[in-house]
Design an enzyme around this catalytic site. Structure first.
Site, mmCIF file in Angstrom:
data_model
loop_
_atom_site.group_PDB
_atom_site.id
_atom_site.type_symbol
_atom_site.label_atom_id
_atom_site.label_comp_id
_atom_site.label_asym_id
_atom_site.label_seq_id
_atom_site.Cartn_x
_atom_site.Cartn_y
_atom_site.Cartn_z
ATOM 1 N N ASP A 35 19.824 39.842 -29.151
ATOM 2 C CA ASP A 35 19.496 40.163 -27.578
ATOM 3 C C ASP A 35 18.161 40.495 -27.543
ATOM 4 O OD1 ASP A 35 22.258 39.874 -27.507
ATOM 5 O OD2 ASP A 35 22.687 42.014 -27.438
ATOM 6 N N GLU A 209 25.907 35.195 -18.971
ATOM 7 C CA GLU A 209 25.528 36.512 -18.994
ATOM 8 C C GLU A 209 23.960 36.820 -19.526
ATOM 9 O OE1 GLU A 209 27.547 38.309 -22.489
ATOM 10 O OE2 GLU A 209 27.222 36.688 -23.602
HETATM 11 O O1 FUB Z 1 25.202 42.138 -28.095
HETATM 12 C C1 FUB Z 1 26.362 42.324 -27.374
HETATM 13 C C2 FUB Z 1 26.481 41.124 -26.334
HETATM 14 O O2 FUB Z 1 26.344 39.887 -26.606
HETATM 15 C C3 FUB Z 1 25.426 41.089 -25.035
HETATM 16 O O3 FUB Z 1 25.213 42.089 -24.217
HETATM 17 C C4 FUB Z 1 25.464 39.654 -24.811
HETATM 18 O O4 FUB Z 1 24.230 39.194 -23.949
HETATM 19 C C5 FUB Z 1 25.714 39.032 -26.139
HETATM 20 O O5 FUB Z 1 24.612 38.322 -26.821
#
Ligand code: FUB
Length: 449
Positions: A35, A209
């Protein structure tokens, strides 16, 4: 630095404060990272990633994301990275449930002399609502120390915070919770100026997301991971207003070829070049919740749309000819007879090796910087069970041969020097090849003056 072992505390302590050189993908090799939010502060690129760790008894849930803290990394050339160590931990934020190991995707932004670090995680109790809340920690410097606020943001429930500050100084917070939400922030960066809105014009089916918004030529680009089929790919939509409505534009990066279920992006302009920061699971091929961040160049077409980015091992930046050139992070390679495998399957953090096992098999590594001053020799770390010969040349098609290196028959790795028959100053693509049908394993090559 290549032999660092994440389990070795002493090595890790050194890595926390030292610089190291990995021009290639993945860019961070002393720990798992995911991320990545990249920012330019004071002519330096700072990356704020999540920090994946392996769950253990009493520590997170096996088979799921496990994240305890955040590190920040910086670089002035996208090649040499410094790990500044832990900036925020679930154990030093008063409102966080320190048994949750849920320090997910963060962001950091500069405003009025302060750096604001936003992070999603689970609260100790339900005072702030169920599920994920978003906290803020503030610093005078991009690498910390960051002081966490005593409470999470009010009226914000979700993950993957992203902050955008428009040219007029107005700040906006974006986050995800099934949909993408946004709200303007007050001048203090700690409160919403008005209630959250669901952004319009984005895909309604499949998980969405990880919002990351940037502006280019008056157009607002909202980028996000989206599950169109079975795993995430990176997409974007545009608008003439940071609050939307948005219009779907296209795919920035296809689904991971290794099946890494998540991806997560940020896009940055640094020294007049655009870059995509994202992640795959290079250092953990069989468990995709232990990820590693990467960078590749990103280009816009003349109409402002984004050209799809193809992930590479080579990544970005120049590699100094005197440094270890990890040819397993190749730019191109032949189809048969060239394989890339871990040096030690029990410790992927040791990196990879190249095995050339067929006559004329080759790998090409681009953008090696030889500078102006003459190099005299090449040094190779290699091994071969039969006497072997490596040929090093510039460019694949008719490029001059720089050296031939005899690799002595041995079960051990050897570091072998050979004189250069030719030197060309400047930046070149390097090709390494063999002229026999038995395997030679190569760890790295470098040039010496
Ligand atoms: O890293 C945990 C979660 O997985 C993140 O918040 C999302 O964007 C995905 O990458």
């Amino acid at each position: 630095m290549k032999k660092n072992n994440i389990a070795a505390t002493s090595t890790l302590l050194v890595l926390l404060v030292s610089g190291y050189s990995f021009a290639q993908n993945p860019i961070i090799r002393n720990q798992f990272t995911a991320d990545p939010t990249a920012r330019v502060f004071d002519h330096t690129v700072y990356v704020y990633p999540s920090h994946d760790i392996t769950a253990a008894p009493g520590k997170g849930h096996p088979g799921w994301f496990c994240m305890e803290d955040y590190h920040v990394f910086s670089s002035s050339d996208l090649t040499d990275w410094t790990d500044h160590g832990i900036i925020v931990s679930q154990n030093n934020v008063p409102w966080v449930d320190s048994t949750s190991y849920s320090m997910w995707a963060p962001d950091c932004i500069y405003k009025n002399g302060k750096y604001y670090f936003y992070f999603p995680t689970r609260a100790k109790d339900t005072t702030w609502g169920r599920g994920f809340s978003i906290g803020v920690a503030i610093s005078d410097h991009p690498s910390g120390p960051f002081i966490p606020q005593p409470e999470p943001l009010k009226n914000v429930h979700g993950i993957d915070p992203n902050v955008f500050i428009d040219k007029n100084g107005k700040a906006y917070l974006y986050w995800a919770m099934g949909k993408i939400y946004a709200a303007p922030l007050k001048e203090n960066m700690l409160e919403l100026a008005s209630g959250p809105q669901v952004l319009k014009g984005l895909p309604e089916k499949g998980l969405i997301e990880g919002p990351f918004l940037f502006e280019r030529n008056g157009k607002y680009y909202l980028t996000y991971p989206h599950v169109q089929k079975t795993i995430e790919r990176l997409e974007y939509a545009t608008s003439d207003n940071p609050m939307g409505p948005f219009q779907f534009e296209g795919v920035i990066m296809d689904e991971s070829p290794n099946g890494c279920w998540t991806n997560h992006q940020s896009i940055l302009n640094f020294k007049d070049q655009w870059y995509l920061f994202y992640h795959q699971n290079d250092l953990s091929p069989s468990f995709d919740k232990n990820r590693s961040i990467r960078i590749d160049s990103l280009f816009f077409k003349s109409d402002g749309t984004i050209q799809k980015v193809i992930p590479t091992f080579r990544g970005v930046g120049l590699t100094d000819a005197s440094h270890h050139i990890e040819i397993d992070r190749y730019s191109l390679k032949c189809g048969a007879g060239a394989a890339i495998v871990f040096l030690d399957t029990l410790n992927p953090f040791n990196g990879w090796k190249t095995i050339l096992s067929q006559k004329d098999a080759w790998v090409q590594y681009n953008a090696v910087d030889f500078g102006r001053e003459k190099y005299q020799a090449i040094q190779v770390k290699a091994r071969s069970l039969m006497d072997g010969i490596l040929q090093i040349r510039l460019d694949k098609n008719n490029g001059p041969i720089l050296a031939e290196v005899n690799i002595p028959k041995s079960t051990d790795w050897n570091t072998i020097d050979a004189p250069l028959s030719k030197f060309q100053p400047g930046i070149h693509n390097l090709v390494v090849t063999v002229n026999h049908n038995h395997p030679v394993e190569i760890d790295w090559v470098r040039f010496i003056k």
